[in-house]
Design a protein around this motif. Sequence first.
Motif, short mmCIF file in Angstrom:
data_model
loop_
_atom_site.label_atom_id
_atom_site.label_comp_id
_atom_site.label_asym_id
_atom_site.label_seq_id
_atom_site.Cartn_x
_atom_site.Cartn_y
_atom_site.Cartn_z
N LEU A 8 -44.36 2.44 -11.84
CA LEU A 8 -44.68 1.75 -12.78
C LEU A 8 -45.20 0.23 -12.26
CD1 LEU A 8 -42.73 2.46 -15.61
CD2 LEU A 8 -44.76 3.49 -15.45
N PRO A 9 -46.50 -0.34 -12.62
CA PRO A 9 -46.56 -1.66 -12.43
C PRO A 9 -45.55 -2.61 -12.94
CG PRO A 9 -48.61 -0.53 -13.12
CD PRO A 9 -47.55 0.47 -13.30
N ASN A 10 -45.19 -3.58 -12.34
CA ASN A 10 -43.85 -4.32 -12.94
C ASN A 10 -44.35 -4.83 -14.27
OD1 ASN A 10 -42.62 -4.15 -10.49
ND2 ASN A 10 -43.53 -6.16 -9.74
N SER A 11 -45.51 -5.00 -14.54
CA SER A 11 -46.04 -5.68 -15.93
C SER A 11 -45.48 -4.48 -17.07
CB SER A 11 -47.27 -6.18 -16.16
OG SER A 11 -48.13 -5.13 -15.75
N LEU A 12 -45.79 -3.35 -16.43
CA LEU A 12 -45.71 -2.42 -17.57
C LEU A 12 -44.44 -2.14 -17.78
CD1 LEU A 12 -47.02 -0.07 -19.54
CD2 LEU A 12 -47.31 1.41 -17.44
#
Length: 100
Positions: A8-12
């Motif tokens: 997962l992208p860090n922001s998600l």
Amino acid sequence: MSQYALRLPNSLMEHVKKLSRQDRVSMNQFMLSAIAEKASAVATEEYFKSRAARADMARARAVLQKIQRLGNPPLPQDEMPTPAPAARRRTRRSVGMGSE
């Protein structure tokens, strides 16, 4: 039960952590619910598309005309809509979830 490694992208990931804390559930349970919800939405869309493909519009219009002849005209919100252009599907970019 199966396992699947998910990147997962860090922001998600941070967003999921926050939402799962707010819901007072584990991240695993939150993600399972989200996946199940999406799978259900896709299955529902496929179901309605298959039903629409089998539709007999001439027969449906005949039923509506019969009802109208019996003295029950359609209400304004019951009129058959004109076909609208296909809606554009939202992409990750359009909902602001870029990769990091």
